[in-house]
Design a protein around this motif. Structure first.
Motif, PDB file in Angstrom:
ATOM      1  N   ASN A   1       1.946   3.574   9.162  1.00  0.00           N
ATOM      2  CA  ASN A   1       0.831   4.317   9.745  1.00  0.00           C
ATOM      3  C   ASN A   1      -0.471   3.537   9.685  1.00  0.00           C
ATOM      4  O   ASN A   1      -1.270   3.575  10.630  1.00  0.00           O
ATOM      5  N   LEU A   2      -0.707   2.822   8.579  1.00  0.00           N
ATOM      6  CA  LEU A   2      -1.907   1.991   8.486  1.00  0.00           C
ATOM      7  C   LEU A   2      -1.897   0.898   9.547  1.00  0.00           C
ATOM      8  O   LEU A   2      -2.928   0.628  10.197  1.00  0.00           O
ATOM      9  N   VAL A   3      -0.743   0.264   9.711  1.00  0.00           N
ATOM     10  CA  VAL A   3      -0.621  -0.793  10.723  1.00  0.00           C
ATOM     11  C   VAL A   3      -0.927  -0.238  12.105  1.00  0.00           C
ATOM     12  O   VAL A   3      -1.635  -0.863  12.913  1.00  0.00           O
ATOM     13  N   THR A   4      -0.442   0.969  12.385  1.00  0.00           N
ATOM     14  CA  THR A   4      -0.700   1.602  13.684  1.00  0.00           C
ATOM     15  C   THR A   4      -2.181   1.920  13.853  1.00  0.00           C
ATOM     16  O   THR A   4      -2.777   1.659  14.909  1.00  0.00           O
ATOM     17  N   VAL A   5      -2.798   2.469  12.803  1.00  0.00           N
ATOM     18  CA  VAL A   5      -4.227   2.813  12.858  1.00  0.00           C
ATOM     19  C   VAL A   5      -5.089   1.579  13.069  1.00  0.00           C
ATOM     20  O   VAL A   5      -6.071   1.590  13.828  1.00  0.00           O
ATOM     21  N   PHE A   6      -4.706   0.472  12.394  1.00  0.00           N
ATOM     22  CA  PHE A   6      -5.499  -0.756  12.479  1.00  0.00           C
ATOM     23  C   PHE A   6      -5.221  -1.570  13.741  1.00  0.00           C
ATOM     24  O   PHE A   6      -5.827  -2.620  13.936  1.00  0.00           O
ATOM     25  N   GLY A   7      -4.296  -1.108  14.596  1.00  0.00           N
ATOM     26  CA  GLY A   7      -4.108  -1.789  15.874  1.00  0.00           C
ATOM     27  C   GLY A   7      -2.725  -2.342  16.132  1.00  0.00           C
ATOM     28  O   GLY A   7      -2.427  -2.791  17.249  1.00  0.00           O
ATOM     29  N   GLY A   8      -1.868  -2.386  15.145  1.00  0.00           N
ATOM     30  CA  GLY A   8      -0.493  -2.808  15.354  1.00  0.00           C
ATOM     31  C   GLY A   8      -0.257  -4.306  15.447  1.00  0.00           C
ATOM     32  O   GLY A   8       0.892  -4.742  15.553  1.00  0.00           O
ATOM     33  N   ASN A   9      -1.312  -5.120  15.363  1.00  0.00           N
ATOM     34  CA  ASN A   9      -1.146  -6.568  15.445  1.00  0.00           C
ATOM     35  C   ASN A   9      -1.078  -7.191  14.047  1.00  0.00           C
ATOM     36  O   ASN A   9      -1.065  -6.485  13.045  1.00  0.00           O
ATOM     37  N   GLN A  10      -1.083  -8.528  13.994  1.00  0.00           N
ATOM     38  CA  GLN A  10      -0.988  -9.176  12.688  1.00  0.00           C
ATOM     39  C   GLN A  10      -2.182  -8.848  11.802  1.00  0.00           C
ATOM     40  O   GLN A  10      -2.041  -8.663  10.592  1.00  0.00           O
TER      41      GLN A  10
ATOM     42  N   GLN B   1       5.302  -2.016  -8.933  1.00  0.00           N
ATOM     43  CA  GLN B   1       6.500  -2.854  -8.939  1.00  0.00           C
ATOM     44  C   GLN B   1       7.321  -2.714  -7.655  1.00  0.00           C
ATOM     45  O   GLN B   1       7.601  -3.699  -6.978  1.00  0.00           O
ATOM     46  N   SER B   2       7.706  -1.493  -7.309  1.00  0.00           N
ATOM     47  CA  SER B   2       8.643  -1.293  -6.203  1.00  0.00           C
ATOM     48  C   SER B   2       7.973  -1.231  -4.846  1.00  0.00           C
ATOM     49  O   SER B   2       8.610  -1.550  -3.836  1.00  0.00           O
ATOM     50  N   VAL B   3       6.728  -0.830  -4.791  1.00  0.00           N
ATOM     51  CA  VAL B   3       6.105  -0.674  -3.478  1.00  0.00           C
ATOM     52  C   VAL B   3       6.033  -2.017  -2.754  1.00  0.00           C
ATOM     53  O   VAL B   3       6.327  -2.125  -1.556  1.00  0.00           O
ATOM     54  N   PHE B   4       5.698  -3.090  -3.469  1.00  0.00           N
ATOM     55  CA  PHE B   4       5.675  -4.414  -2.848  1.00  0.00           C
ATOM     56  C   PHE B   4       7.088  -4.864  -2.485  1.00  0.00           C
ATOM     57  O   PHE B   4       7.318  -5.463  -1.438  1.00  0.00           O
ATOM     58  N   TYR B   5       8.021  -4.574  -3.385  1.00  0.00           N
ATOM     59  CA  TYR B   5       9.408  -4.984  -3.158  1.00  0.00           C
ATOM     60  C   TYR B   5       9.939  -4.357  -1.869  1.00  0.00           C
ATOM     61  O   TYR B   5      10.555  -5.049  -1.039  1.00  0.00           O
ATOM     62  N   TYR B   6       9.714  -3.064  -1.679  1.00  0.00           N
ATOM     63  CA  TYR B   6      10.248  -2.393  -0.493  1.00  0.00           C
ATOM     64  C   TYR B   6       9.503  -2.804   0.775  1.00  0.00           C
ATOM     65  O   TYR B   6      10.102  -2.844   1.864  1.00  0.00           O
ATOM     66  N   LEU B   7       8.217  -3.110   0.661  1.00  0.00           N
ATOM     67  CA  LEU B   7       7.483  -3.566   1.840  1.00  0.00           C
ATOM     68  C   LEU B   7       8.024  -4.901   2.323  1.00  0.00           C
ATOM     69  O   LEU B   7       8.192  -5.125   3.529  1.00  0.00           O
TER      70      LEU B   7
ATOM     71  N   VAL C   1       7.044   6.366   0.297  1.00  0.00           N
ATOM     72  CA  VAL C   1       5.596   6.481   0.469  1.00  0.00           C
ATOM     73  C   VAL C   1       5.006   5.171   0.995  1.00  0.00           C
ATOM     74  O   VAL C   1       4.196   5.165   1.939  1.00  0.00           O
ATOM     75  N   GLY C   2       5.437   4.047   0.389  1.00  0.00           N
ATOM     76  CA  GLY C   2       4.883   2.752   0.792  1.00  0.00           C
ATOM     77  C   GLY C   2       5.182   2.416   2.231  1.00  0.00           C
ATOM     78  O   GLY C   2       4.294   2.016   2.992  1.00  0.00           O
ATOM     79  N   VAL C   3       6.453   2.577   2.632  1.00  0.00           N
ATOM     80  CA  VAL C   3       6.845   2.248   4.003  1.00  0.00           C
ATOM     81  C   VAL C   3       6.147   3.166   4.999  1.00  0.00           C
ATOM     82  O   VAL C   3       5.683   2.728   6.056  1.00  0.00           O
ATOM     83  N   THR C   4       6.043   4.461   4.656  1.00  0.00           N
ATOM     84  CA  THR C   4       5.376   5.418   5.557  1.00  0.00           C
ATOM     85  C   THR C   4       3.902   5.086   5.719  1.00  0.00           C
ATOM     86  O   THR C   4       3.377   5.016   6.842  1.00  0.00           O
ATOM     87  N   ILE C   5       3.214   4.887   4.598  1.00  0.00           N
ATOM     88  CA  ILE C   5       1.784   4.581   4.658  1.00  0.00           C
ATOM     89  C   ILE C   5       1.548   3.257   5.365  1.00  0.00           C
ATOM     90  O   ILE C   5       0.636   3.130   6.195  1.00  0.00           O
ATOM     91  N   ALA C   6       2.372   2.260   5.064  1.00  0.00           N
ATOM     92  CA  ALA C   6       2.192   0.943   5.670  1.00  0.00           C
ATOM     93  C   ALA C   6       2.315   1.013   7.186  1.00  0.00           C
ATOM     94  O   ALA C   6       1.476   0.471   7.925  1.00  0.00           O
TER      95      ALA C   6
END
Length: 484
Positions: free
Chosen positions: A182-191, A33-39, A175-180
């Motif tokens: 870091n994942l975005v950075t690992v995957f290249g930082g683009n769209q 519920q909240s992880v999507f909301y905060y993202l 947790v969601g914002v932190t993981i997101a």
């Protein structure tokens, strides 16, 4: 034509909620519920302006229009929940069928076609943002919140459910914002990196939500005949605490939204380090989660009204610390912790206020409409997001903010600092004033429930009839039997 005879079910409506159910209500809030909301709350505006390089003013206008259109959907789904009858209950049915659409719609927000013309991109954003936030989120989250009023009618049990829910909510944000990020950075930082990251969240969220739905029970069995369902909306409009909840939840969400929306900007342009977003966000979210867990115990000892009022005083103090040292990371962290502890006391109990309003509305009008009453949560959310993610980006755009620039204008920096530092203080102070006029404390609530259990309603309860009196007395008899 006489109404068909109805069987009134009163099985354990005031009974103790199992630890297993409490855990899954917490886990559903945390993992889905909240992880999507905060993202969406934290990164959608930043994604549009700094990844897709779209106008902050136009993004703000879209958010405002979406939230205004969204106001009606809260009442619609609330009323639909009250009218629903299925083997999964009232609220769980909607949580179940909306699980996949909810996750998929949130994923689509980040799939703006990069090669499209700007006009076509705006059309895509309008459609997907409204699909995600105005329809799917509302049709998933209002029933999820309503569950707390259908799991139990006991005030302490509901307060604990609300507290556990608000343990899960800020933890999801941290947790969601932190993981997101870091994942975005690992995957290249683009769209493409954003799309891959959100796809992972969508799949995990679906699995968690389904697991939790099948491990929660609805004990409160309201029987609403078709001829009575027309009273859903009129009854909540007569409920003054429904209006209180909209105002309080709206101000709380304005606080959260301003913080979440402008933290990435403040970290990037005032503190010169985007990664400070994670540090400050986690300080706030973890503090709020710990506070909510503390309130699970505290609400058994202290009246919820006193807890919330004390929390707003603490939140004001925390906001002042940040204003006094706007560029000191250590003091900003202290400010976030103190402010979050105070606001966390409100957050832990905010949903239980809606549950209390359900019982007050039943006593005041003679008609019980938990789903429609819980629409106050959705309406409050929309008001808060409208202020934080709608009006503020418009002001930011008017001040000359340009996401493609590494250094922003003085006017844009003034808006970023003003919103991030001062608005939380203002919202905390206003909530404190509102709570001074709020009178539904523990003793008044107990009196109302006691009268309901004896079939006694407010002298001007316009919808009370023999069936309502019989249902109230039957619930009261079951509650006495449960206590014995």
């Amino acid at each position: 034509m006489p109404a068909k005879e109805k069987t009134i079910s009163t099985l354990s409506e005031f009974g103790k909620v199992t630890l297993k159910e409490k855990f899954f209500y917490f886990f559903g809030e945390f993992g889905s519920q909240s992880v999507f909301y905060y993202l969406v709350l934290t990164y959608s505006v930043f994604f549009y302006t700094d990844v897709m390089h779209l106008s902050a003013t136009t993004v703000g206008i879209i958010v405002i229009v979406s939230r205004c259109c969204d106001a009606l959907t809260d009442l619609v789904i609330g009323s639909l929940v009250d009218r629903t009858k299925s083997k999964f209950g009232k609220a769980r049915f909607w949580c179940l069928i909306m699980t996949v659409p909810y996750a998929f719609s949130m994923f689509l927000i980040y799939c703006v076609p990069a090669g499209w013309a700007a006009t076509h991109q705006w059309i895509y954003i309008i459609i997907t943002y409204n699909l995600a936030t105005s329809i799917c989120y509302t049709f998933e989250n209002i029933p999820w919140g309503t569950l707390s009023t259908l799991i139990s009618r006991d005030k302490v049990q509901r307060s604990q459910l609300s507290s556990l829910r608000m343990v899960g909510s800020p933890l999801a944000g941290a947790v969601g914002v932190t993981i997101a990020l870091n994942l975005v950075t690992v995957f290249g930082g683009n769209q493409s990196a954003w799309i891959k990251s959100m796809a992972i969240f969508a799949v995990v969220g679906i699995a968690i939500n389904l697991l939790c739905i099948f491990n929660i029970k609805e004990r409160v069995k309201d029987v609403v005949t078709p001829e009575k369902s027309r009273h859903d909306i009129p009854s909540v409009l007569r409920n003054k605490y429904w209006w209180f909840c909209i105002i309080i939840i709206g101000l709380y969400n304005a606080f959260v939204t301003c913080f979440a929306t402008f933290l990435p900007y403040y970290s990037t342009y005032a503190l010169n380090n985007t990664m400070y977003t994670t540090m400050i966000n986690n300080a706030q979210m973890i503090t709020m989660a710990a506070t909510a867990l503390f309130v699970v115990w505290l609400c058994r000892k202290v009246d919820t009204l006193l807890i919330i009022r004390a929390g707003m005083v603490i939140s004001v103090i925390g906001s002042v610390i940040g204003i006094a040292a706007p560029l000191s990371l250590p003091l900003l962290m202290v400010s976030a912790v103190v402010r979050s502890f105070g606001m966390g006391l409100l957050a832990a109990l905010i949903h239980s206020l809606v549950g209390d309003a359900v019982e007050y509305g039943y006593w005041r009008t003679g008609h019980r409409a938990p789903g429609t009453t819980y629409s106050s949560q959705g309406l409050g959310n929309k008001v808060g997001v409208l202020l934080g993610s709608g009006l503020c980006p418009i002001i930011l755009g008017m001040a000359g903010y340009d996401g493609a620039k590494e250094v922003q204008s003085t006017s844009a920096m003034n808006v970023i600092s003003g919103v991030y530092l001062w608005l939380p203080l203002i919202f905390s102070a206003i909530i404190l004033v509102v709570m001074l006029f709020y009178r539904l404390n523990q003793s008044n609530y107990n009196r109302i429930v006691s009268e309901l259990n004896n079939g006694v309603f407010h002298p001007h309860a316009v919808y009370v009839d023999d069936e309502a009196i019989a249902a109230a007395k039957a619930a009261g008899t079951a509650a006495k039997a449960e206590a014995e």
